[in-house]
Every structure is written in C-alpha cells, then in structure tokens.
Design an enzyme around this catalytic site. Structure first.
Site, PDB file in Angstrom:
ATOM      1  N   ALA A  35       0.832  -1.203   0.000  1.00 30.42           N
ATOM      2  CA  ALA A  35       0.000   0.000   0.000  1.00 30.42           C
ATOM      3  C   ALA A  35       0.870   1.258   0.000  1.00 30.42           C
ATOM      4  O   ALA A  35       0.633   2.195  -0.754  1.00 30.42           O
ATOM      5  CB  ALA A  35      -0.928  -0.007   1.202  1.00 30.42           C
ATOM      6  N   LYS A 116      -9.934  -7.363  -8.568  1.00 24.30           N
ATOM      7  CA  LYS A 116      -8.488  -7.422  -8.774  1.00 24.30           C
ATOM      8  C   LYS A 116      -7.922  -8.298  -7.674  1.00 24.30           C
ATOM      9  O   LYS A 116      -7.907  -7.910  -6.500  1.00 24.30           O
ATOM     10  CB  LYS A 116      -7.885  -6.030  -8.731  1.00 24.30           C
ATOM     11  CG  LYS A 116      -6.400  -6.028  -9.035  1.00 24.30           C
ATOM     12  CD  LYS A 116      -5.881  -4.610  -9.142  1.00 24.30           C
ATOM     13  CE  LYS A 116      -4.428  -4.569  -9.573  1.00 24.30           C
ATOM     14  NZ  LYS A 116      -3.520  -5.234  -8.630  1.00 24.30           N
TER      15      LYS A 116
HETATM   16  S1  IVH Z   1      -6.263  -7.527 -16.295  1.00 25.85           S
HETATM   17  C1  IVH Z   1      -2.537  -4.951 -18.409  1.00 25.85           C
HETATM   18  N1  IVH Z   1      -7.700  -8.472 -14.368  1.00 25.85           N
HETATM   19  O1  IVH Z   1      -3.082  -6.876 -11.524  1.00 25.85           O
HETATM   20  C2  IVH Z   1      -2.791  -5.923 -17.348  1.00 25.85           C
HETATM   21  N2  IVH Z   1      -5.411  -8.088 -13.944  1.00 25.85           N
HETATM   22  O2  IVH Z   1      -1.625  -4.378 -11.350  1.00 25.85           O
HETATM   23  C3  IVH Z   1      -4.133  -6.544 -17.550  1.00 25.85           C
HETATM   24  N3  IVH Z   1      -4.719  -8.630 -11.658  1.00 25.85           N
HETATM   25  O3  IVH Z   1      -0.626  -7.681 -13.843  1.00 25.85           O
HETATM   26  C4  IVH Z   1      -4.538  -7.185 -16.324  1.00 25.85           C
HETATM   27  N4  IVH Z   1      -6.673  -9.321 -10.986  1.00 25.85           N
HETATM   28  O4  IVH Z   1      -1.466  -9.487 -12.134  1.00 25.85           O
HETATM   29  C5  IVH Z   1      -6.480  -8.086 -14.754  1.00 25.85           C
HETATM   30  N5  IVH Z   1      -9.117  -9.286 -12.776  1.00 25.85           N
HETATM   31  C6  IVH Z   1      -7.907  -8.905 -13.138  1.00 25.85           C
HETATM   32  C7  IVH Z   1      -6.803  -8.953 -12.255  1.00 25.85           C
HETATM   33  C8  IVH Z   1      -5.576  -8.523 -12.705  1.00 25.85           C
HETATM   34  C9  IVH Z   1      -5.421  -9.131 -10.643  1.00 25.85           C
HETATM   35  C10 IVH Z   1      -3.286  -8.255 -11.575  1.00 25.85           C
HETATM   36  C11 IVH Z   1      -2.465  -8.729 -12.726  1.00 25.85           C
HETATM   37  C12 IVH Z   1      -1.865  -7.482 -13.310  1.00 25.85           C
HETATM   38  C13 IVH Z   1      -1.865  -6.597 -12.122  1.00 25.85           C
HETATM   39  C14 IVH Z   1      -1.745  -5.146 -12.473  1.00 25.85           C
END
Ligand code: IVH
Length: 664
Positions: A35, A116
C-alpha cells in the site's frame, strides 16, 4: 511544487521505489508494504503526468514486476505483460472515464468489471490445446518458466476443453492463495513450531518459484483467468470471459458487464463490502472497456493500456509529506504534537492530520517537517505515522524540538515526575483554548458547534486554532463521539456557509481582552481593514472614539504577539472572507461627521443612537462645538440645543436622523 522541485522529487521517488521493489521482487523481502509503495508510485505517476519531460525508461512506472531470477529459464512473452494504472478515489475513476471518451472520441459506457486479485500474474500458452509453457510476468517482457510448478495447480487445465480450439491459445490470469489454504498452511507451520507467513501474495509467489515442485503442490494454490489470446471470434471482454469458462478455466468470479459509470461505482462499493467473505484477497476492481476493438484502438501509454484501470480499495497505509508539526493542549494540560500532512487518501478517507503522541514518539521516529512518511490507520480516528521514508528526506531538514513555551497561552512548559508528556503549567489553558474557539464560532454564527465537539476536535488535533475550523473535513470529524457521516457533513456545510464575516464581528471574534461587539464596531469604523488595525500604534488606538487606554493597550498587545498575527493570516489563508468595509450607502451619510445626542429620543436609547451613528461612519461626540455637524435632539434637550442653535449646527429629530441613515 515548481518544475525544478518536481524533477528532484521524481528522481528521489524513483530511487526509493526501485530499492523497495528490488527487495520485494528479487530478494522476496518485503521492506515496505504494498500500500505504501503504491502510494509513492501514485505520487510519481501524478508528477510524471504533469511533467512528461521527466519520464525516463528506468522509471518504476515504466516497468512491470521484477527481473527474472537466474535460476529459472527465461521466457520472452509473445505480447508484453503490461501493468495497470491505479486510481484510488471516485473522482480519479471518473476522470479516467472522461479521458477515455476524449481520446476515443465517443461515449464509452460498456465497462467490464472484475475483482483485482492480489496474487501473481502468469501466462499459460497452450499449443494444440495442451499446456506447453507457463511463465511468470517477470519484467513484463521476459518472465520465468515455471511450467512444472504451475502444472501442480488443480484449477489450471492441462488440456483445453471444447472443440475448434486454435493452434495457439494464451490465457493469462492470477495465481493466488485461497484464504482457507493460507490459514491452514500457517496453522500447520505454527504446530510444527516454524515461522508463519505474513503475506499470502508473497507466499504464493514464493511457492511458484520453488525448485521442488512438490512444495508447490503441497500449498493448495489456485488460478483465475482474466485474459484470452486466441481467435474464437470474440469481440468483447465479456465474450472472452465466457469463452474462458468453456475452455476449462475459472474466469475471475464476481465479474460483470455494466452500462454506466454509476453502475460501476455501485458495484465497486458492493465488492468492497463483501471482500472479506470472498475466499481470496482482493485489493480493488479492474474496469476494462468491453469492446475489444475500441480497447485496442485506445492504445497504451508507457506500460499501461489506456482502456483499463485498477480502482483500488482504500488501503490502510499511504505515504504523504509532513507540512507542519503543531502542539495542542489537552484537557489535562498535556502538550500533544500533531502532524499536519499533505491531504492523502487512507483507509477510505482523506486525511490531513496524524497523531504523534508525545515527544518520545517524535524522537523514536525522528519525524521532521518536510519528511515523507508512511501513515497507517488502525481503527483510530486519526491515523498514526508508521515510519519515515529515509531516502526522501530533504537535505536541509531540521530535527523537531518541543516548544519551551505553551503554544496556546505562552506559559511555561514542564514535565511531571516520571512522565514523558510535556505539560503547560497553566491549569486553565485547555479551557481557554476551547473557549476561544467557541467564541470565534459564535462570531461567525456557526450553529451546532458545542463545547463537547470543540473539546474532541482539540484533543484529536483536528483544530489547533479557531482558524482551523475552516479546513477540517467531514471525514475527520465523522468518527468523533456523537457524530456520523451525515451530521459531520452537515456541520462542515454549515462552516462553509459561514466563511464570510463582517469586519466588526471578525474583530470581536478574535478573543482580544476587553474587546466585545461594540468595540469591534468602533475599531472597524476607524480602521476599515484588519491589516490597518493590526498595524495601528497605541497613539492611533487611543484616538478612536469610545476606546480608552486599557482597550487600546489590549489591542496593541494582542497584535504584538506573533501567534495572533498568524491566526489572522491563517483565517485568510483558509478562505475566510472579511467583507470589505466599504462604507455602504447609508454609512456614507455620516462618514467623517461629528454628531451629538441629547435629550430623550422617542424610541432609541442614547447608546443605541450612538451605535447607529458609529455604524453610519460618524463620530458620536459628547459636547457641542464648532466642529459638531449634527445635534440629534429629543425631549428636554436643554443647554446643548441652545448651543447648537447658537453655532448654527443642524438639529435632527430621531425621525430625520433615521431617514438620513436610511432606516426609515
Ligand atoms: S487484467 C494490463 N484483471 O493486476 C494488465 N489483472 O496491477 C491486464 N490482476 O498484472 C490485467 N486481478 O497481475 C487483470 N481481474 C484482473 C486482475 C488482474 C489481478 C493483476 C495482474 C496485473 C496486475 C496489475
């Protein structure tokens, strides 16, 4: 911050972030919380947006993840694994959406929302339907081949299900530690007397990068899919999400397509409310432009696609900069230091103050004005400072020293035997402080601010002087006893409405000894602006009608003190507007005129008449002379009337007087 300062700050931020990132991603050592690191990154990102000329390719905003570990075979991703822009507040989310519409040139309402997950991203490449290579994100371009370990995860299909599968399919998603499995692992370790894991994400990352895949297998990791590469005729993210399920994956649960920003905002709130019961760690919500063609056409800025944003949940930790360290006096007389910080978003509210407890705490943390610090909220109403970010300390910073005089009443400061706290020796200090604020609140006609509330505000460092009333936020007072969100908003709204004040009331509200409402009017009539009054000499003050030597002295003494000058200055800086004391139409009438009152007037008392004369800009004098302009005469006027007639001074009845000053 000017350009030069921004450049310096950017450099420093890059250094500090890079150091902690290295510890975290390469050494698997957490030296700063996610954070707090996010918070620094967010600041850097903001500065880089403002000054794009300072964006360099080695900026942490331009890189993703960490360099691959040498122990694994490297894999170059077919398409870079990018990262996401973080937003923390609703306003930032809305700004993102508006920016998209500007860039895209049309209305964009179809947004696909996914939780996320706080895990680690992997890419799974299937050739002819069979899992061939699983790789970590690494630095976004090159990752580590962790196929053997990934194959131990039950929720990852080794072979895709369904028919008409393209030769090459790549699925990306998140490996995470289900909360149950994590708790179980820790319980087991505890029983064995081994150290437990603190952070499920690090533990998941560590488990995947084991050289012995049996260890990975024993951990109970899981996978959810969030991205599909391969031609299945899909045209939206929603399509992809559905297709991934038919291929044998668990597509990110709790995901849904929405058609308006309002719906997305509602979903964000709902997701946040149930985050603890989901069975996996979620740190925000991903919002993606649903239409794939549109998403592609929006492009990539640096290493983050425009059409995607991570709207984070409020973190309990954030970084900010110390603007000032103030000392307040509590009910017991103890002096408490309070840090005034750059407003920052932590634990779901905007914070402007942080508590520092006492001088020992300041020394332990070595907190200084200008320092960047990590704030954390632990259910307290006012967040605490966790630590100073050493690398971001300005060169010219000075050690914080406690005051040797009470900042409220200037009395001496001492320590009581065996106690750390510093005390103001004046037993009435807190009461005086509280009364001064209540008095000011009355002058500003702020309703709903009672002694209890003011005491609580003082004790929590939300206000130090009455001028601070105009900067506190609803977020800060909502947690006080007897308050809630609604009542806090109401009070703040009320305070906002009261920012404009007349000069006489402002003067009267300063708590100058011997200066009440009438004297406020007298002083205002004479000096016409607060600045002129502040610089008035004793001689000038005694010359004012209705002001004697004692009052003049109190006024002079009051403005002679630096903290009182600062009080006025702070009022003005905090947006208080003193109505310009331009003598209004009716006031003009008596400006510079000398008026004597005599006899019994039909409705006004003599004092009331004099007040009206002063308010109208005139001087209420005691005796008739050649300098007298008017005589306001009632019944039984006597010798003054005779003298006036003799000197040909205009004599007014009450009625004539009132119509002259525009009151009839
Ligand atoms: S879409 C361009 N969907 O968050 C990256 N990412 O901070 C597209 N992540 O590298 C990612 N949950 O490891 C996507 N529902 C979700 C996600 C997710 C976790 C992570 C992923 C990404 C990071 C970016």
């Amino acid at each position: 911050m000017n350009k030069q300062e921004a450049e310096k700050r950017i450099e420093k931020l890059k250094e500090v972030i890079a150091e902690h990132r290295y510890n975290y991603h390469v050494l698997d050592k957490e030296t700063m919380s996610d954070a707090a690191l996010d918070s620094l990154k967010h600041e850097l990102y903001g500065l880089e947006q403002e000054y794009p000329e300072f964006v360099t390719s080695d900026s942490p905003t331009q890189r993703v993840g960490g360099d691959p570990l040498p122990k694994f075979v490297k894999v170059t991703h077919a398409r870079p694994m990018l990262s996401m822009e973080d937003v923390f507040e609703q306003s930032e989310f809305e700004a993102w959406q508006k920016r998209l519409e500007k860039v895209g040139g049309k209305k964009i309402t179809e947004l696909f929302c996914m939780p996320k997950l706080d895990g680690l991203a992997v890419s799974l490449v299937y050739t002819n339907g069979v899992l061939e290579v699983a790789a970590t994100r690494g630095n976004g371009r090159v990752g580590e081949n962790v196929t053997v370990n990934v194959k131990t995860i039950e929720s990852i299909p080794l072979k895709l299900t369904g028919s008409n599968i393209p030769d090459r399919v790549e699925v990306r998603g998140e490996i995470y530690f289900p909360t149950d499995a994590f708790d179980e692992l820790n319980q087991k370790l505890e029983k064995e007397g081994k150290p437990v894991f603190a952070n499920p994400r690090n533990t998941a990352a560590g488990s995947i990068r084991q050289l012995d895949s049996k260890i990975t297998a024993s951990r109970g990791l899981a996978f959810v899919a969030w991205d599909l590469d391969g031609d299945f005729g899909q045209s939206t993210m929603e399509d992809e999400w559905k297709i991934m399920s038919t291929l044998g994956f668990k597509a990110v649960p709790e995901s849904k397509l929405y058609n308006s920003v309002e719906e997305v905002e509602k979903h964000w709130q709902e997701l946040q409310d149930k985050r603890d019961g989901l069975g996996y760690w979620v740190d925000g919500m991903v919002v993606k432009v649903n239409n794939s063609e549109l998403y592609q056409s929006l492009g990539v800025v640096g290493k983050t696609p425009r059409g995607l944003v991570a709207w984070k949940f409020p973190a309990e930790e954030a970084t900010t900069v110390i603007k000032d360290i103030k000392w307040t006096v509590g009910r017991t007389g103890a002096l408490t230091p309070v840090a005034v910080v750059e407003p920052t978003w932590v634990g779901g509210t905007t914070v402007q103050h942080a508590s520092l407890h006492n001088i020992d705490e300041i020394e332990r943390l070595d907190v200084r004005v200008g320092d960047t610090v990590i704030l954390y909220k632990a259910g307290d109403i006012i967040p605490k400072i966790k630590e100073v970010v050493a690398g971001l300390r300005p060169k010219d910073s000075e050690k914080t020293v406690p005051p040797n005089r009470c900042p409220v009443c200037e009395s001496e400061v001492g320590r009581r035997a065996g106690e750390v706290a510093l005390y103001c020796v004046n037993p009435r200090c807190f009461v005086q402080d509280r009364e001064a604020i209540l008095h000011a609140a009355r002058a500003f006609e702020i309703d709903g601010l009672g002694p209890q509330t003011v005491a609580a505000m003082l004790e929590n460092g939300l206000v130090v002087s009455p001028a601070d009333l105009f900067t506190i936020s609803a977020d800060e007072i909502a947690p006080l006893e007897g308050f809630g969100k609604i009542s806090a908003n109401k009070l703040i709204e009320e305070i906002k409405q009261r920012k404009t004040i007349s000069l006489p009331r402002f003067i009267a509200g300063l708590s100058i000894r011997n200066v009440g409402e009438q004297t406020g009017i007298d002083l205002a009539n004479n000096f016409r602006s607060i600045q002129t009054l502040m610089s008035a000499t004793l001689e000038e003050l005694v010359q004012v009608d209705g002001i004697g030597a004692i009052v003049a002295q109190s006024v002079r003494a009051f403005f002679g003190e630096e903290h009182n000058q600062k009080l006025v200055q702070t009022y003005l800086e905090n947006g208080v507007e003193i109505e310009s004391y331009k003598v209004n139409a009716s006031l003009q009438v008596l400006a510079g005129k000398s008026v004597v009152v005599t006899g019994t007037l039909p409705t006004l008392s003599r004092d009331e008449a004099k007040e009206k004369i002063r308010l109208a800009g005139g001087k209420a004098s005691g005796s008739v002379s050649a300098k007298t302009d008017y005589l306001l005469a009632g019944e039984k006027a006597g010798s003054k009337l005779e003298k006036a007639n003799e000197l040909k001074v205009t004599v007014l009845s009450e009625e004539e007087f009132l119509s002259m000053i525009g009151e009839k």
